[in-house]
Design a protein around this motif. Structure first.
Motif, PDB file in Angstrom:
ATOM      1  N   THR A  28       0.833  -1.194   0.000  1.00 20.33           N
ATOM      2  CA  THR A  28       0.000   0.000   0.000  1.00 20.33           C
ATOM      3  C   THR A  28       0.869   1.245   0.000  1.00 20.33           C
ATOM      4  O   THR A  28       2.023   1.215   0.418  1.00 20.33           O
ATOM      5  CB  THR A  28      -0.917   0.033   1.236  1.00 20.33           C
ATOM      6  N   PRO A  29       0.314   2.368  -0.459  1.00 22.17           N
ATOM      7  CA  PRO A  29       1.079   3.623  -0.421  1.00 22.17           C
ATOM      8  C   PRO A  29       1.485   4.013   1.005  1.00 22.17           C
ATOM      9  O   PRO A  29       2.558   4.559   1.217  1.00 22.17           O
ATOM     10  CB  PRO A  29       0.115   4.652  -1.018  1.00 22.17           C
ATOM     11  N   GLU A  30       0.632   3.716   1.991  1.00 22.06           N
ATOM     12  CA  GLU A  30       0.959   4.048   3.374  1.00 22.06           C
ATOM     13  C   GLU A  30       2.170   3.258   3.853  1.00 22.06           C
ATOM     14  O   GLU A  30       3.026   3.792   4.560  1.00 22.06           O
ATOM     15  CB  GLU A  30      -0.241   3.768   4.298  1.00 22.06           C
ATOM     16  N   ALA A  31       2.251   1.995   3.472  1.00 18.17           N
ATOM     17  CA  ALA A  31       3.397   1.174   3.863  1.00 18.17           C
ATOM     18  C   ALA A  31       4.664   1.701   3.206  1.00 18.17           C
ATOM     19  O   ALA A  31       5.727   1.754   3.834  1.00 18.17           O
ATOM     20  CB  ALA A  31       3.157  -0.285   3.494  1.00 18.17           C
ATOM     21  N   ARG A  32       4.555   2.108   1.981  1.00 13.86           N
ATOM     22  CA  ARG A  32       5.719   2.663   1.270  1.00 13.86           C
ATOM     23  C   ARG A  32       6.216   3.933   1.960  1.00 13.86           C
ATOM     24  O   ARG A  32       7.415   4.142   2.135  1.00 13.86           O
ATOM     25  CB  ARG A  32       5.332   2.948  -0.191  1.00 13.86           C
ATOM     26  N   LYS A  33       5.280   4.782   2.383  1.00 12.57           N
ATOM     27  CA  LYS A  33       5.650   6.014   3.078  1.00 12.57           C
ATOM     28  C   LYS A  33       6.340   5.697   4.406  1.00 12.57           C
ATOM     29  O   LYS A  33       7.303   6.363   4.783  1.00 12.57           O
ATOM     30  CB  LYS A  33       4.420   6.878   3.307  1.00 12.57           C
ATOM     31  N   ALA A  34       5.840   4.692   5.116  1.00  9.48           N
ATOM     32  CA  ALA A  34       6.449   4.311   6.391  1.00  9.48           C
ATOM     33  C   ALA A  34       7.876   3.818   6.192  1.00  9.48           C
ATOM     34  O   ALA A  34       8.775   4.148   6.974  1.00  9.48           O
ATOM     35  CB  ALA A  34       5.598   3.248   7.078  1.00  9.48           C
ATOM     36  N   ASP A  36       9.842   4.636   3.659  1.00  4.00           N
ATOM     37  CA  ASP A  36      10.627   5.813   3.268  1.00  4.00           C
ATOM     38  C   ASP A  36      11.007   6.642   4.487  1.00  4.00           C
ATOM     39  O   ASP A  36      12.142   7.117   4.604  1.00  4.00           O
ATOM     40  CB  ASP A  36       9.861   6.666   2.257  1.00  4.00           C
ATOM     41  N   ARG A  37      10.066   6.827   5.432  1.00  3.87           N
ATOM     42  CA  ARG A  37      10.367   7.584   6.654  1.00  3.87           C
ATOM     43  C   ARG A  37      11.418   6.872   7.493  1.00  3.87           C
ATOM     44  O   ARG A  37      12.307   7.510   8.065  1.00  3.87           O
ATOM     45  CB  ARG A  37       9.101   7.799   7.479  1.00  3.87           C
TER      46      ARG A  37
END
Length: 60
Positions: A28-34, A36-37
Motif C-alpha cells: 500500500t502507499p501508506e506502507a511505502r511512506k512508512a 521511506d520515513r
C-alpha cells in the motif's frame, strides 16, 4: 490428488490467503511512506531511549 494430502489442503490455503493479505498490506502507499520515513531517519530516534530497570551503568 493424493487422498492423504486432502486434510492438509485447507490449512495450506489458509496460510496462503493470510500471506497474500500481508503482502497486499505491504504494497500500500501508506506502507511505502512508512518505509521511506524509516530510511530517511537514518537510525535516529525522535526521543532518546529510556533505560529500563535492569540497566546498569559502568559508573554505578
Amino acid at each position: 490428488m493424493n487422498p492423504d494430502s486432502a486434510p492438509m489442503q485447507t490449512p495450506l490455503e489458509d496460510l496462503t490467503a493470510g500471506m497474500e493479505t500481508r503482502i497486499a498490506g505491504m504494497q500500500t502507499p501508506e506502507a511505502r511512506k512508512a518505509v521511506d520515513r524509516a530510511f530517511a531517519a537514518c537510525g535516529k530516534l525522535r526521543m532518546r531511549p529510556k533505560a529500563g530497570t535492569s540497566f546498569q551503568s559502568e559508573n554505578g
